[in-house]
Design a protein around this motif. Structure first.
Motif, mmCIF file in Angstrom:
data_model
loop_
_atom_site.group_PDB
_atom_site.id
_atom_site.type_symbol
_atom_site.label_atom_id
_atom_site.label_comp_id
_atom_site.label_asym_id
_atom_site.label_seq_id
_atom_site.Cartn_x
_atom_site.Cartn_y
_atom_site.Cartn_z
ATOM 1 N N LEU A 6 1.239 -0.549 0.181
ATOM 2 C CA LEU A 6 -0.633 0.393 -0.146
ATOM 3 C C LEU A 6 0.860 1.484 0.137
ATOM 4 N N LYS B 15 -3.655 4.427 1.451
ATOM 5 C CA LYS B 15 -4.476 4.083 2.924
ATOM 6 C C LYS B 15 -5.525 5.732 3.244
ATOM 7 N N LYS C 286 -9.256 5.476 2.630
ATOM 8 C CA LYS C 286 -11.513 5.774 4.157
ATOM 9 C C LYS C 286 -11.342 6.220 3.871
ATOM 10 N N SER D 35 -13.202 2.013 6.251
ATOM 11 C CA SER D 35 -13.225 1.928 5.227
ATOM 12 C C SER D 35 -14.067 0.264 5.197
#
Length: 311
Positions: free
Chosen positions: A200, A205, A209, A310
């Motif tokens: 990732l 991230k 999200k 998420s």
């Protein structure tokens, strides 16, 4: 859509696999007072139990009864005069868990009652398509600047193609290319994302999200490959494996896949272990589709985005 009263008093007439699944999948037994009744061995009067224990709901498993006796029929009719609600066990399961009960017998043997009649009426499909186009157009002025900002952040973090395309299975199992912002390194396998995945990107991230990485799928919606609301679009190889495991999985493709959906809002952090539950939610959505349900899912999705949880 009626909601089952929590902390209620329930009489289960005959126990079935669906009843057992209900007790295993939820905290139902802990949250409610439950009495079990067997029509073959129990001689107590149902009306007596209703009056004495203040039963408010009766759940009956009719498939295990060769015939419903006249006395049982009269008791059920009389219970309705006492404002007691009577449910078939499958309908009750669907109301409690908001998903279709799929029973697993062996490694690749499943059963679902009254499942092959599900689908969407043509008028619903036309209205849903109109709603998809209208809302997608209204979202574009917000989505395009966010997509551009996401592209810049990705390029700074990891120069290269900022968009990610992948083949997915859509309505009637037709394949299409899905558009997303790239949140992982340029070269990676198609495996499911793991917790603390080192593939990732640093910015990935955040994009996941906030769901900014999903926004290019609005163009999939405008093209007609997807809907705003529907089952999650899966990779063809995953679909093939899932159908081999459970033939009911193919029923998801009766409708267009969605940017968000009933399964996604109920299992925002689903793993492959949750595949059966996800399918049960997807089939529930197809069976009970209506405009109010779509609006509810949209509102739940907005809540997910703003609370930074998420899928």
């Amino acid at each position: 859509m009626k909601i089952i009263n929590p902390n209620g008093r329930y009489l289960f007439i005959n126990i079935s696999d669906i009843s057992i699944k209900l007790f295993e999948d939820s905290q139902f037994l802990k949250k409610n007072k439950v009495l079990f009744y067997n029509t073959e061995t129990d001689k107590r009067s149902i009306i007596y139990l209703i009056d004495k224990l203040k039963i408010k709901n009766i759940i009956i498993e009719t498939s295990s009864i060769n015939h419903i006796s006249e006395k049982l029929t009269n008791d059920l009719v009389n219970s309705r005069y006492r404002n007691v609600k009577v449910y078939d066990v499958q309908d009750f399961y669907e109301k409690v868990n908001k998903r279709i009960p799929l029973l697993k017998f062996d490694s690749n043997e499943y059963f679902a009652d009254n499942i092959f009649s599900i689908g969407m009426f043509n008028n619903d499909r036309i209205f849903k398509r109109f709603f998809d186009i209208l809302l997608s157009i209204l979202l574009l002025p917000i989505a395009i600047p966010l997509i551009l900002a996401g592209c810049i952040l990705i390029f700074i973090d990891s120069p290269g193609n900022v968009f990610f395309t992948q083949t997915r299975s859509g309505k009637n199992s037709c394949r299409f290319k899905i558009y997303k912002l790239r949140t992982m390194k340029s070269i990676h396998s198609g495996d499911f994302t793991k917790e603390n995945d080192d593939r990732l990107l640093k910015v990935g991230k955040f994009l996941r999200k906030t769901k900014i990485d999903e926004l290019p799928q609005i163009f999939n919606v405008l093209k007609g490959d997807m809907s705003l609301i529907g089952p999650r679009p899966e990779r063809p190889e995953f679909v093939e494996d899932s159908i081999k495991e459970n033939a009911y999985f193919d029923l998801r493709h009766l409708v267009k896949p969605g940017l968000t959906g009933w399964a996604q809002v109920h299992l925002p952090k689903a793993t492959p272990v949750d595949n059966l539950k996800k399918l049960e939610y997807d089939l529930y959505y197809i069976k009970y589709y209506n405009f109010k349900l779509d609006l509810f899912i949209l509102l739940k999705t907005v809540k997910v985005v703003f609370t930074m949880n998420s899928h």
